[in-house]
Design a protein around this motif. Structure first.
Motif, PDB file in Angstrom:
ATOM      1  N   GLN A  13       1.253 -38.938 -20.875  1.00  0.00           N
ATOM      2  CA  GLN A  13       1.425 -40.114 -21.740  1.00  0.00           C
ATOM      3  C   GLN A  13       1.118 -41.407 -20.987  1.00  0.00           C
ATOM      4  O   GLN A  13       0.468 -42.308 -21.524  1.00  0.00           O
ATOM      5  CB  GLN A  13       2.856 -40.169 -22.289  1.00  0.00           C
ATOM      6  CG  GLN A  13       3.126 -39.162 -23.380  1.00  0.00           C
ATOM      7  CD  GLN A  13       4.554 -39.277 -23.901  1.00  0.00           C
ATOM      8  OE1 GLN A  13       5.404 -39.880 -23.264  1.00  0.00           O
ATOM      9  NE2 GLN A  13       4.775 -38.676 -25.062  1.00  0.00           N
ATOM     10  N   GLU A  14       1.554 -41.502 -19.744  1.00  0.00           N
ATOM     11  CA  GLU A  14       1.294 -42.706 -18.957  1.00  0.00           C
ATOM     12  C   GLU A  14      -0.199 -42.882 -18.692  1.00  0.00           C
ATOM     13  O   GLU A  14      -0.731 -43.997 -18.748  1.00  0.00           O
ATOM     14  CB  GLU A  14       2.080 -42.655 -17.649  1.00  0.00           C
ATOM     15  CG  GLU A  14       3.569 -42.824 -17.826  1.00  0.00           C
ATOM     16  CD  GLU A  14       4.334 -42.669 -16.522  1.00  0.00           C
ATOM     17  OE1 GLU A  14       3.702 -42.513 -15.449  1.00  0.00           O
ATOM     18  OE2 GLU A  14       5.575 -42.697 -16.579  1.00  0.00           O
ATOM     19  N   ILE A  15      -0.889 -41.780 -18.426  1.00  0.00           N
ATOM     20  CA  ILE A  15      -2.339 -41.844 -18.183  1.00  0.00           C
ATOM     21  C   ILE A  15      -3.055 -42.308 -19.441  1.00  0.00           C
ATOM     22  O   ILE A  15      -3.968 -43.149 -19.392  1.00  0.00           O
ATOM     23  CB  ILE A  15      -2.871 -40.481 -17.689  1.00  0.00           C
ATOM     24  CG1 ILE A  15      -2.346 -40.190 -16.285  1.00  0.00           C
ATOM     25  CG2 ILE A  15      -4.394 -40.435 -17.740  1.00  0.00           C
ATOM     26  CD1 ILE A  15      -2.651 -38.808 -15.794  1.00  0.00           C
ATOM     27  N   GLU A  16      -2.647 -41.781 -20.581  1.00  0.00           N
ATOM     28  CA  GLU A  16      -3.270 -42.185 -21.845  1.00  0.00           C
ATOM     29  C   GLU A  16      -3.020 -43.662 -22.124  1.00  0.00           C
ATOM     30  O   GLU A  16      -3.898 -44.369 -22.620  1.00  0.00           O
ATOM     31  CB  GLU A  16      -2.742 -41.328 -23.003  1.00  0.00           C
ATOM     32  CG  GLU A  16      -3.202 -39.883 -22.981  1.00  0.00           C
ATOM     33  CD  GLU A  16      -4.724 -39.761 -23.071  1.00  0.00           C
ATOM     34  OE1 GLU A  16      -5.363 -40.545 -23.801  1.00  0.00           O
ATOM     35  OE2 GLU A  16      -5.272 -38.880 -22.381  1.00  0.00           O
ATOM     36  N   GLN A  17      -1.832 -44.142 -21.806  1.00  0.00           N
ATOM     37  CA  GLN A  17      -1.543 -45.570 -21.999  1.00  0.00           C
ATOM     38  C   GLN A  17      -2.431 -46.425 -21.098  1.00  0.00           C
ATOM     39  O   GLN A  17      -2.951 -47.484 -21.510  1.00  0.00           O
ATOM     40  CB  GLN A  17      -0.065 -45.860 -21.704  1.00  0.00           C
ATOM     41  CG  GLN A  17       0.870 -45.361 -22.765  1.00  0.00           C
ATOM     42  CD  GLN A  17       2.332 -45.577 -22.376  1.00  0.00           C
ATOM     43  OE1 GLN A  17       2.615 -46.005 -21.244  1.00  0.00           O
ATOM     44  NE2 GLN A  17       3.221 -45.255 -23.290  1.00  0.00           N
ATOM     45  N   LEU A  18      -2.643 -45.987 -19.860  1.00  0.00           N
ATOM     46  CA  LEU A  18      -3.520 -46.733 -18.956  1.00  0.00           C
ATOM     47  C   LEU A  18      -4.966 -46.722 -19.449  1.00  0.00           C
ATOM     48  O   LEU A  18      -5.673 -47.721 -19.332  1.00  0.00           O
ATOM     49  CB  LEU A  18      -3.429 -46.148 -17.552  1.00  0.00           C
ATOM     50  CG  LEU A  18      -2.101 -46.368 -16.818  1.00  0.00           C
ATOM     51  CD1 LEU A  18      -2.098 -45.618 -15.492  1.00  0.00           C
ATOM     52  CD2 LEU A  18      -1.868 -47.847 -16.575  1.00  0.00           C
ATOM     53  N   ARG A  19      -5.443 -45.606 -19.997  1.00  0.00           N
ATOM     54  CA  ARG A  19      -6.797 -45.539 -20.536  1.00  0.00           C
ATOM     55  C   ARG A  19      -6.961 -46.488 -21.715  1.00  0.00           C
ATOM     56  O   ARG A  19      -8.003 -47.138 -21.873  1.00  0.00           O
ATOM     57  CB  ARG A  19      -7.134 -44.114 -20.974  1.00  0.00           C
ATOM     58  CG  ARG A  19      -7.430 -43.196 -19.843  1.00  0.00           C
ATOM     59  CD  ARG A  19      -7.882 -41.845 -20.331  1.00  0.00           C
ATOM     60  NE  ARG A  19      -8.024 -40.948 -19.198  1.00  0.00           N
ATOM     61  CZ  ARG A  19      -7.999 -39.650 -19.274  1.00  0.00           C
ATOM     62  NH1 ARG A  19      -7.829 -39.052 -20.439  1.00  0.00           N
ATOM     63  NH2 ARG A  19      -8.158 -38.918 -18.202  1.00  0.00           N
TER      64      ARG A  19
END
Length: 109
Positions: free
Chosen positions: A98-104
């Protein structure tokens, strides 16, 4: 009657009544404790006296036993579901994804 015998009876009568009352009270207490702790009652010859069961009581016990088994199975499945939900919620890789998707999403905007 002889006055000596009457005097003896009048002095012994309260003691006899007291001993009898204590004996009956002890018997009642013992019977209550046996019932409370699940011991079988005994008749005057020392044999166990079991309560008679009627057909309605037997059927009721069967129904309650089946219902108990169904409820236990349902609780077991609910525990399994709850364990899966807890695993998903507390899973570090899920949170990391989820954190990676938010950064993307932030980079593309």
């Amino acid at each position: 009657m002889d006055p000596d015998k009457i005097a003896l009876l009048t002095t012994l009568a309260p003691m006899i009544a007291t001993v009898t009352a204590i004996a009956v009270g002890g018997w009642v207490l013992t019977t209550w404790m046996r019932i409370k702790n699940g011991y079988p009652l005994e008749n005057q010859w020392g044999k166990s006296v079991y309560p008679k069961t009627d057909q309605e009581a037997v059927e009721r016990v069967k129904l309650l036993t089946n219902e108990n088994a169904e409820l236990r199975a349902e609780i077991g499945s609910m525990k399994d579901r709850l364990a899966n939900v807890e695993r998903i919620v507390t899973d570090d890789s899920h949170r990391l994804t989820q954190e990676i998707e938010q950064l993307r999403d932030k980079r593309t905007n």
